[in-house]
Scaffold this active site. Structure first.
Site, PDB file in Angstrom:
ATOM      1  N   ASP A   1       0.885  -1.165   0.000  1.00 41.64           N
ATOM      2  CA  ASP A   1       0.000   0.000   0.000  1.00 41.64           C
ATOM      3  C   ASP A   1       0.927   1.220   0.000  1.00 41.64           C
ATOM      4  O   ASP A   1       1.518   1.545   1.008  1.00 41.64           O
ATOM      5  CB  ASP A   1      -0.892  -0.006   1.248  1.00 41.64           C
ATOM      6  CG  ASP A   1      -1.832   1.194   1.310  1.00 41.64           C
ATOM      7  OD1 ASP A   1      -1.956   1.909   0.307  1.00 41.64           O
ATOM      8  OD2 ASP A   1      -2.430   1.407   2.369  1.00 41.64           O
TER       9      ASP A   1
ATOM     10  N   GLU B   1      -1.888  10.063   1.799  1.00 44.59           N
ATOM     11  CA  GLU B   1      -3.249   9.521   1.881  1.00 44.59           C
ATOM     12  C   GLU B   1      -3.556   9.046   3.296  1.00 44.59           C
ATOM     13  O   GLU B   1      -4.646   9.268   3.806  1.00 44.59           O
ATOM     14  CB  GLU B   1      -3.419   8.375   0.882  1.00 44.59           C
ATOM     15  CG  GLU B   1      -4.833   7.823   0.840  1.00 44.59           C
ATOM     16  CD  GLU B   1      -4.941   6.383   1.296  1.00 44.59           C
ATOM     17  OE1 GLU B   1      -6.070   5.863   1.270  1.00 44.59           O
ATOM     18  OE2 GLU B   1      -3.920   5.785   1.687  1.00 44.59           O
ATOM     19  N   GLU B   2      -2.602   8.432   3.928  1.00 47.00           N
ATOM     20  CA  GLU B   2      -2.830   7.857   5.256  1.00 47.00           C
ATOM     21  C   GLU B   2      -2.926   8.915   6.362  1.00 47.00           C
ATOM     22  O   GLU B   2      -3.398   8.621   7.453  1.00 47.00           O
ATOM     23  CB  GLU B   2      -1.717   6.867   5.615  1.00 47.00           C
ATOM     24  CG  GLU B   2      -1.570   5.698   4.653  1.00 47.00           C
ATOM     25  CD  GLU B   2      -2.715   4.711   4.710  1.00 47.00           C
ATOM     26  OE1 GLU B   2      -3.537   4.757   5.652  1.00 47.00           O
ATOM     27  OE2 GLU B   2      -2.798   3.873   3.799  1.00 47.00           O
TER      28      GLU B   2
ATOM     29  N   ASP C   1      -6.232   1.872  -5.182  1.00 45.48           N
ATOM     30  CA  ASP C   1      -5.716   1.677  -3.829  1.00 45.48           C
ATOM     31  C   ASP C   1      -5.705   0.187  -3.544  1.00 45.48           C
ATOM     32  O   ASP C   1      -6.004  -0.624  -4.423  1.00 45.48           O
ATOM     33  CB  ASP C   1      -6.589   2.422  -2.809  1.00 45.48           C
ATOM     34  CG  ASP C   1      -5.828   2.815  -1.550  1.00 45.48           C
ATOM     35  OD1 ASP C   1      -4.785   2.193  -1.243  1.00 45.48           O
ATOM     36  OD2 ASP C   1      -6.275   3.733  -0.863  1.00 45.48           O
TER      37      ASP C   1
ATOM     38  N   HIS D   1      -0.290  -2.934   5.540  1.00 49.22           N
ATOM     39  CA  HIS D   1       0.499  -2.059   6.413  1.00 49.22           C
ATOM     40  C   HIS D   1       1.512  -2.815   7.266  1.00 49.22           C
ATOM     41  O   HIS D   1       1.827  -2.397   8.377  1.00 49.22           O
ATOM     42  CB  HIS D   1      -0.397  -1.183   7.300  1.00 49.22           C
ATOM     43  CG  HIS D   1      -1.320  -0.316   6.528  1.00 49.22           C
ATOM     44  ND1 HIS D   1      -2.576  -0.008   6.972  1.00 49.22           N
ATOM     45  CD2 HIS D   1      -1.189   0.320   5.339  1.00 49.22           C
ATOM     46  CE1 HIS D   1      -3.184   0.768   6.088  1.00 49.22           C
ATOM     47  NE2 HIS D   1      -2.359   0.982   5.093  1.00 49.22           N
TER      48      HIS D   1
END
Length: 177
Positions: free
Chosen positions: A9, A39-40, A62, A147
């Site tokens: 990711d 983005e996170e 994504d 993640h």
């Protein structure tokens, strides 16, 4: 056909965009490939990018957490195709774009999984509420152990997503209501 690595990711999304650009390099429609940051931690890259270009609509690429290791009847299973997000915790994606992708997937026999969730969101949220709102959706790839340093994905899901998008962009619709 399984791949494993850290930070899938969103290396997968970047890979998909690069492969799509290669496939469509002689394409006549104007296509913008946008690689965003943060983005996170607030989706700042997508928020600013919409002001640099004036798109008719957007398809955000994504990854999404697979649920096949947790539930035998999950909706996001590795090797069963890319995932079309219908709803996440923050937004409902645009129906007509979703229909385009579903139709193309069926026509080209690419399996497509649909996801309705009350967890997480993507850069699509910022696009959907910027400049009066932009029609958009999210096409993702299921990833196990998202993640982490040992994320796992399936190449068929990645190549399936690229195929669907390439077919759409060969003759992209101009309007979405």
């Amino acid at each position: 056909k399984y791949i494993s690595g850290k930070a899938l990711d969103d290396r997968i999304g970047c890979y998909m965009l690069l492969e799509l650009a290669k496939k469509l390099k002689k394409s006549k429609p104007e296509i913008h490939y946008v690689f965003t940051v943060q983005e996170e931690i607030g989706m700042y890259g997508s928020k600013t990018s919409i002001y640099s270009i004036d798109p008719d609509y957007a398809i955000v690429l994504d990854v999404t957490e697979s649920d096949d290791a947790k539930d035998k009847h999950g909706t996001k299973i590795l090797g069963h195709g890319p995932v079309l997000v219908i709803k996440d915790a923050e937004m409902i994606t645009t129906k007509c774009i979703n229909e385009w992708l579903v139709d193309i997937a069926a026509k080209h026999k690419v399996p497509l999984q649909k996801d309705v969730s009350d967890f997480g969101t993507t850069d699509a949220l910022r696009l959907a509420v910027s400049k009066g709102g932009l029609p958009c959706t999210v096409l993702g790839v299921p990833v196990r152990n998202i993640h982490t340093t040992t994320s796992i994905a399936h190449m068929d899901d990645i190549t399936g997503g690229i195929k669907i998008l390439a077919e759409l962009m060969k003759n992209p619709p101009k309007i979405c209501f």
